[in-house]
Design an enzyme around this catalytic site. Sequence first.
Site, PDB file in Angstrom:
ATOM      1  N   ARG A   1      -8.401   8.730  25.279  1.00  0.00           N
ATOM      2  CA  ARG A   1      -7.987  10.663  24.888  1.00  0.00           C
ATOM      3  C   ARG A   1      -8.652  11.319  26.298  1.00  0.00           C
ATOM      4  NH1 ARG A   1      -7.094   9.644  18.896  1.00  0.00           N
ATOM      5  NH2 ARG A   1      -5.257   9.405  19.282  1.00  0.00           N
TER       6      ARG A   1
ATOM      7  N   ARG B   1     -11.376  10.861   8.733  1.00  0.00           N
ATOM      8  CA  ARG B   1     -10.712   8.915   8.759  1.00  0.00           C
ATOM      9  C   ARG B   1     -12.029   8.883   7.609  1.00  0.00           C
ATOM     10  NH1 ARG B   1     -11.388  10.605  14.530  1.00  0.00           N
ATOM     11  NH2 ARG B   1      -9.887   9.897  15.482  1.00  0.00           N
TER      12      ARG B   1
ATOM     13  N   VAL C   1      -9.146  -2.254  13.896  1.00  0.00           N
ATOM     14  CA  VAL C   1      -8.781  -0.983  13.837  1.00  0.00           C
ATOM     15  C   VAL C   1      -8.429   0.138  13.268  1.00  0.00           C
ATOM     16  CG1 VAL C   1      -6.359   0.272  14.634  1.00  0.00           C
ATOM     17  CG2 VAL C   1      -6.939  -2.176  15.647  1.00  0.00           C
ATOM     18  N   SER C   2      -7.842  -0.222  11.795  1.00  0.00           N
ATOM     19  CA  SER C   2      -8.081   0.087  10.221  1.00  0.00           C
ATOM     20  C   SER C   2      -9.410   1.435  10.384  1.00  0.00           C
ATOM     21  CB  SER C   2      -7.974  -0.574   9.250  1.00  0.00           C
ATOM     22  OG  SER C   2      -7.406  -1.609   9.476  1.00  0.00           O
TER      23      SER C   2
ATOM     24  N   ALA D   1       1.755  -3.879   9.530  1.00  0.00           N
ATOM     25  CA  ALA D   1       3.286  -3.656  10.944  1.00  0.00           C
ATOM     26  C   ALA D   1       4.038  -2.351  10.619  1.00  0.00           C
ATOM     27  CB  ALA D   1       4.470  -4.941  10.482  1.00  0.00           C
ATOM     28  N   GLY D   2       2.878  -1.588  10.129  1.00  0.00           N
ATOM     29  CA  GLY D   2       2.970  -0.035  10.269  1.00  0.00           C
ATOM     30  C   GLY D   2       3.324   0.643  12.048  1.00  0.00           C
TER      31      GLY D   2
ATOM     32  N   ASP E   1     -10.120   6.056  22.200  1.00  0.00           N
ATOM     33  CA  ASP E   1     -11.514   8.314  22.602  1.00  0.00           C
ATOM     34  C   ASP E   1     -11.173   7.677  23.633  1.00  0.00           C
ATOM     35  OD1 ASP E   1     -10.971   8.348  20.100  1.00  0.00           O
ATOM     36  OD2 ASP E   1     -13.204   7.270  19.319  1.00  0.00           O
TER      37      ASP E   1
ATOM     38  N   GLY F   1       0.432  -1.205  13.997  1.00  0.00           N
ATOM     39  CA  GLY F   1       0.568  -2.500  14.237  1.00  0.00           C
ATOM     40  C   GLY F   1       1.943  -2.757  15.259  1.00  0.00           C
TER      41      GLY F   1
ATOM     42  N   HIS G   1     -16.491   6.206  16.114  1.00  0.00           N
ATOM     43  CA  HIS G   1     -14.818   6.480  15.862  1.00  0.00           C
ATOM     44  C   HIS G   1     -14.416   7.958  14.960  1.00  0.00           C
ATOM     45  CE1 HIS G   1     -10.867   6.529  16.835  1.00  0.00           C
ATOM     46  NE2 HIS G   1     -10.748   5.771  15.716  1.00  0.00           N
TER      47      HIS G   1
HETATM   48  P1  NAI Z   1       0.538   2.724   9.154  1.00  0.00           P
HETATM   49  O1  NAI Z   1       0.664   3.368   7.844  1.00  0.00           O
HETATM   50  O2  NAI Z   1       2.026   3.390   9.075  1.00  0.00           O
HETATM   51  O3  NAI Z   1       0.938   1.024   8.099  1.00  0.00           O
HETATM   52  C1  NAI Z   1      -0.520   0.445   7.726  1.00  0.00           C
HETATM   53  C2  NAI Z   1       0.527  -0.773   7.685  1.00  0.00           C
HETATM   54  O4  NAI Z   1      -0.041  -1.540   6.252  1.00  0.00           O
HETATM   55  C3  NAI Z   1       2.007  -0.611   6.457  1.00  0.00           C
HETATM   56  O5  NAI Z   1       3.202  -0.784   6.842  1.00  0.00           O
HETATM   57  C4  NAI Z   1       1.270  -1.371   4.818  1.00  0.00           C
HETATM   58  O6  NAI Z   1       1.841  -1.950   4.613  1.00  0.00           O
HETATM   59  C5  NAI Z   1       0.063  -2.204   5.839  1.00  0.00           C
HETATM   60  N1  NAI Z   1      -0.407  -2.313   4.399  1.00  0.00           N
HETATM   61  C6  NAI Z   1      -1.600  -2.236   3.552  1.00  0.00           C
HETATM   62  N2  NAI Z   1      -2.064  -3.398   2.496  1.00  0.00           N
HETATM   63  C7  NAI Z   1      -1.920  -3.800   3.550  1.00  0.00           C
HETATM   64  C8  NAI Z   1      -2.159  -5.984   3.502  1.00  0.00           C
HETATM   65  N3  NAI Z   1      -3.566  -5.725   2.316  1.00  0.00           N
HETATM   66  N4  NAI Z   1      -2.128  -6.534   3.630  1.00  0.00           N
HETATM   67  C9  NAI Z   1      -1.435  -6.540   5.129  1.00  0.00           C
HETATM   68  N5  NAI Z   1      -0.744  -5.126   5.463  1.00  0.00           N
HETATM   69  C10 NAI Z   1      -1.189  -4.595   4.254  1.00  0.00           C
HETATM   70  O7  NAI Z   1      -0.839   3.232   9.559  1.00  0.00           O
HETATM   71  P2  NAI Z   1      -0.789   3.060  10.808  1.00  0.00           P
HETATM   72  O8  NAI Z   1      -0.431   4.230  11.384  1.00  0.00           O
HETATM   73  O9  NAI Z   1      -0.221   2.228  11.527  1.00  0.00           O
HETATM   74  O10 NAI Z   1      -2.595   2.967  11.166  1.00  0.00           O
HETATM   75  C11 NAI Z   1      -3.434   1.848  10.474  1.00  0.00           C
HETATM   76  C12 NAI Z   1      -4.841   2.196  10.646  1.00  0.00           C
HETATM   77  O11 NAI Z   1      -5.218   2.329  11.568  1.00  0.00           O
HETATM   78  C13 NAI Z   1      -5.227   3.231   9.459  1.00  0.00           C
HETATM   79  O12 NAI Z   1      -6.178   3.034   8.867  1.00  0.00           O
HETATM   80  C14 NAI Z   1      -5.724   4.042  10.192  1.00  0.00           C
HETATM   81  O13 NAI Z   1      -6.162   5.125  10.278  1.00  0.00           O
HETATM   82  C15 NAI Z   1      -6.162   3.703  11.973  1.00  0.00           C
HETATM   83  N6  NAI Z   1      -5.540   3.916  12.652  1.00  0.00           N
HETATM   84  C16 NAI Z   1      -6.953   3.577  13.780  1.00  0.00           C
HETATM   85  C17 NAI Z   1      -7.402   4.095  15.226  1.00  0.00           C
HETATM   86  C18 NAI Z   1      -8.604   3.367  15.778  1.00  0.00           C
HETATM   87  O14 NAI Z   1      -8.013   4.258  17.779  1.00  0.00           O
HETATM   88  N7  NAI Z   1      -9.179   2.616  15.443  1.00  0.00           N
HETATM   89  C19 NAI Z   1      -5.789   4.971  15.805  1.00  0.00           C
HETATM   90  C20 NAI Z   1      -4.941   5.107  15.013  1.00  0.00           C
HETATM   91  C21 NAI Z   1      -4.824   4.852  13.311  1.00  0.00           C
END
Ligand code: NAI
Length: 311
Positions: free
Chosen positions: A154, A88, A118-119, A8-9, A151, A12, A178
């Site tokens: 963008r 990444r 997504v991660s 829920a970051g 991408d 999410g 990616h």
């Molecule tokens: P964020 O830090 O804001 O949110 C991540 C959330 O995951 C946090 O709230 C954290 O508490 C939660 N979390 C961690 N471990 C967990 C678990 N075991 N179970 C449930 N929740 C858990 O990060 P943000 O900005 O939301 O990015 C999330 C991921 O998405 C990152 O790995 C980032 O690199 C990736 N990302 C991928 C993109 C893509 O195009 N595929 C684009 C942008 C981000």
Amino acid sequence: MKVTVVGAGAVGATTADNIARKQIVDEVVLLDIKQGVAEGKAMDLMQTASLEGFDTKIIGSTNDYTKTAKSDVVVITSGLPRKPGMTREELIGINAGIVRDVVTKILTHSPKAILLIVSNPMDTMTYLAYQVAQSMGVNKKRIIGMGGSLDSSRFRYYLSQATGFAQSDIHGQVIGGHGDTTMIPLTRLATVNSIPVSRFLSKDVLDKVAADTMVGGATLTGLLGTSAWYAPGIASCAVVEAIIRDEKKVIPSSVYLNGEYGQKDICLGVPVVIGRNGWEKIVNIRLNQEEQAAFAKSADAVRNMNNVLAT
Ligand code: NAI
């Protein structure tokens, strides 16, 4: 229909927000490991419903997977985002443990779900999710990595900036990995209302557009101090919508390749038809020699990263 978003970051919560506002499902479950965060964000989002005019229910959960049961689609965003200067790829160790654990729990409670990973590093996390899913008897077509959707948007933004034409008139796809050095913006095939963009831009400018696209995420990370969330959130929602509405849209996504585009046993970005069953088929674009070489190089880099999983 029900969608779960794990993590829920920033990404999410933005994904959940977009799904709810589009009213494409009855229920969105937002799950996070941090106590109270998912419940808090779900409540905050629910308090936008009367203003936005949507009736989708958003439910928060602190790591209680029973709430995610029988989800149709699950978006996995849990894990660390990039910090300025980080690639990444540097996220691999921590995020692999999280993704493996989350995918296992999700599939235990929603054995029929389609997973959208997504991660980051996304192609490797998708490959990991594929391996876990295979061991649980899940079809490869239900594992999709989200990267090409973002991408490509963008790429269209940078093409619009360079040509001056509206983004909605511009079409272009990014395939390959990616990553800042692994993605392949297909400049040769990009168009403005079916006219090749090369009619409007010189080779040097097109090369700059491609280079800007490749570091598009890093540029934002440099400005924001963390990675972006608006475009990643709507790009994830677009894939969810294509699944839920059975749109049969062609969206470049990371999927398991078994010989397609000359690659085997790897998840990498290629154009796929997305519908109710996940990725339904791979669209074969005839790449020229240079693009083929770039795709093979991208695969080598992603494969090296996948090998880290085995160590
Ligand atoms: P964020 O830090 O804001 O949110 C991540 C959330 O995951 C946090 O709230 C954290 O508490 C939660 N979390 C961690 N471990 C967990 C678990 N075991 N179970 C449930 N929740 C858990 O990060 P943000 O900005 O939301 O990015 C999330 C991921 O998405 C990152 O790995 C980032 O690199 C990736 N990302 C991928 C993109 C893509 O195009 N595929 C684009 C942008 C981000």
